[in-house]
Motif scaffolding. Structure first.
Motif, PDB file in Angstrom:
ATOM      1  N   SER A  29      91.042  57.319  34.642  1.00 18.61           N
ATOM      2  CA  SER A  29      92.040  58.003  33.832  1.00 18.61           C
ATOM      3  C   SER A  29      93.277  58.229  34.689  1.00 18.61           C
ATOM      4  N   ALA A  30      94.400  57.687  34.242  1.00 17.49           N
ATOM      5  CA  ALA A  30      95.673  57.845  34.963  1.00 17.49           C
ATOM      6  C   ALA A  30      96.596  58.803  34.225  1.00 17.49           C
ATOM      7  N   ALA A  31      96.018  59.740  33.468  1.00 18.32           N
ATOM      8  CA  ALA A  31      96.804  60.653  32.650  1.00 18.32           C
ATOM      9  C   ALA A  31      97.749  61.503  33.486  1.00 18.32           C
ATOM     10  N   ARG A  32      98.945  61.707  32.965  1.00 21.42           N
ATOM     11  CA  ARG A  32      99.891  62.651  33.572  1.00 21.42           C
ATOM     12  C   ARG A  32      99.728  64.024  32.925  1.00 21.42           C
ATOM     13  N   TRP A  33      99.220  64.033  31.717  1.00 20.21           N
ATOM     14  CA  TRP A  33      98.936  65.259  30.980  1.00 20.21           C
ATOM     15  C   TRP A  33      97.641  65.017  30.235  1.00 20.21           C
ATOM     16  N   GLU A  34      96.813  66.025  30.164  1.00 20.95           N
ATOM     17  CA  GLU A  34      95.531  65.890  29.489  1.00 20.95           C
ATOM     18  C   GLU A  34      95.097  67.245  29.005  1.00 20.95           C
ATOM     19  N   GLY A  35      94.601  67.289  27.790  1.00 15.75           N
ATOM     20  CA  GLY A  35      94.034  68.526  27.273  1.00 15.75           C
ATOM     21  C   GLY A  35      92.560  68.568  27.629  1.00 15.75           C
ATOM     22  N   GLN A  36      91.738  68.253  26.679  1.00 15.91           N
ATOM     23  CA  GLN A  36      90.285  68.177  26.860  1.00 15.91           C
ATOM     24  C   GLN A  36      89.908  66.706  26.784  1.00 15.91           C
ATOM     25  N   PRO A  37      89.719  66.031  27.917  1.00  7.20           N
ATOM     26  CA  PRO A  37      89.469  64.590  27.899  1.00  7.20           C
ATOM     27  C   PRO A  37      88.052  64.243  27.445  1.00  7.20           C
ATOM     28  N   VAL A  38      87.857  64.223  26.132  1.00  7.29           N
ATOM     29  CA  VAL A  38      86.543  63.957  25.560  1.00  7.29           C
ATOM     30  C   VAL A  38      86.027  62.584  25.998  1.00  7.29           C
ATOM     31  N   TRP A  39      86.915  61.611  26.137  1.00  7.66           N
ATOM     32  CA  TRP A  39      86.451  60.276  26.516  1.00  7.66           C
ATOM     33  C   TRP A  39      85.837  60.294  27.911  1.00  7.66           C
ATOM     34  N   ALA A  52      89.972  59.799  38.434  1.00 10.71           N
ATOM     35  CA  ALA A  52      90.920  60.346  37.466  1.00 10.71           C
ATOM     36  C   ALA A  52      92.006  61.156  38.148  1.00 10.71           C
ATOM     37  N   THR A  53      93.111  61.287  37.452  1.00 12.21           N
ATOM     38  CA  THR A  53      94.153  62.188  37.910  1.00 12.21           C
ATOM     39  C   THR A  53      93.744  63.611  37.555  1.00 12.21           C
ATOM     40  N   ASP A  54      94.132  64.546  38.388  1.00 12.94           N
ATOM     41  CA  ASP A  54      93.790  65.951  38.195  1.00 12.94           C
ATOM     42  C   ASP A  54      94.793  66.579  37.234  1.00 12.94           C
ATOM     43  N   ALA A  55      94.724  66.136  35.989  1.00 12.39           N
ATOM     44  CA  ALA A  55      95.651  66.585  34.947  1.00 12.39           C
ATOM     45  C   ALA A  55      94.904  67.404  33.908  1.00 12.39           C
ATOM     46  N   GLY A  56      95.502  68.507  33.498  1.00 10.95           N
ATOM     47  CA  GLY A  56      94.955  69.324  32.418  1.00 10.95           C
ATOM     48  C   GLY A  56      93.515  69.719  32.652  1.00 10.95           C
ATOM     49  N   GLY A  57      92.668  69.464  31.676  1.00 10.43           N
ATOM     50  CA  GLY A  57      91.268  69.868  31.727  1.00 10.43           C
ATOM     51  C   GLY A  57      90.343  68.872  32.396  1.00 10.43           C
ATOM     52  N   THR A  58      90.888  67.858  33.046  1.00  8.56           N
ATOM     53  CA  THR A  58      90.047  66.824  33.649  1.00  8.56           C
ATOM     54  C   THR A  58      89.086  67.389  34.691  1.00  8.56           C
ATOM     55  N   ALA A  59      89.574  68.205  35.603  1.00 10.33           N
ATOM     56  CA  ALA A  59      88.708  68.757  36.647  1.00 10.33           C
ATOM     57  C   ALA A  59      87.584  69.595  36.040  1.00 10.33           C
ATOM     58  N   GLN A  60      87.876  70.344  34.981  1.00  7.47           N
ATOM     59  CA  GLN A  60      86.852  71.166  34.345  1.00  7.47           C
ATOM     60  C   GLN A  60      85.778  70.290  33.698  1.00  7.47           C
ATOM     61  N   VAL A  61      86.186  69.215  33.061  1.00  2.00           N
ATOM     62  CA  VAL A  61      85.210  68.327  32.441  1.00  2.00           C
ATOM     63  C   VAL A  61      84.359  67.654  33.513  1.00  2.00           C
ATOM     64  N   LEU A  62      84.986  67.153  34.564  1.00  3.70           N
ATOM     65  CA  LEU A  62      84.245  66.446  35.596  1.00  3.70           C
ATOM     66  C   LEU A  62      83.360  67.379  36.424  1.00  3.70           C
ATOM     67  N   GLY A  63      83.807  68.591  36.644  1.00  3.31           N
ATOM     68  CA  GLY A  63      82.993  69.538  37.404  1.00  3.31           C
ATOM     69  C   GLY A  63      82.556  69.002  38.759  1.00  3.31           C
ATOM     70  N   GLY A  64      83.426  68.254  39.418  1.00  3.65           N
ATOM     71  CA  GLY A  64      83.115  67.693  40.730  1.00  3.65           C
ATOM     72  C   GLY A  64      82.453  66.330  40.684  1.00  3.65           C
TER      73      GLY A  64
END
Length: 132
Positions: A29-39, A52-64
């Motif tokens: 994911s190369a997102a510059r902005w992201e809400g909740q990346p369901v994909w 992935a880029t650390d945009a929006g909710g990506t870090a929360q979804v990935l959880g490390g």
């Protein structure tokens, strides 16, 4: 190939996303902005290593369970992709982390129930302060 000569084909709307994810080696994911990346949640469920880029909710979804790089940093993104593609042990580790993380994420029914709960509490005027 597109005008840039890159080996990329944009597939458009698809009904076979689980099959496409199962055939993939890596989710990027190369997102510059992201809400909740369901994909990305779907990619985790498929057991894909994620860069992935650390945009929006990506870090929360990935959880490390993935490698994060700064948004807009193409060099860092390319380096992380190259690192994962060139390191079988890292790729296997990230895939295992993906499956583990996916098991801890809410499924569709739980996510819908949580959203309905928040909506109903707002309508009643009893929303909790800890709801994000």
């Amino acid at each position: 190939m597109g005008a840039e000569g890159l080996p990329v084909v944009l597939l458009g709307r698809r009904d076979d996303v689980p099959d496409l994810l199962a055939a993939a080696d890596l989710a990027v994911s190369a997102a510059r902005w992201e809400g909740q990346p369901v994909w990305l949640q779907e990619a985790l469920q498929a057991g894909l290593p994620v860069v992935a880029t650390d945009a929006g909710g990506t870090a929360q979804v990935l959880g490390g369970a993935g490698l994060l790089v700064p948004p807009g940093d193409a060099t860092a993104l390319a380096a992380a992709i190259t690192r994962v593609c060139g390191d079988d042990e890292l790729r296997r580790s990230l895939a295992a982390q993906a499956v583990s993380r996916a098991e801890r994420l809410p499924d569709r029914d739980a996510a819908v129930a949580a959203a309905v709960e928040v909506y109903e509490s707002l309508v009643r005027g009893t929303a909790r302060d800890d709801v994000h």
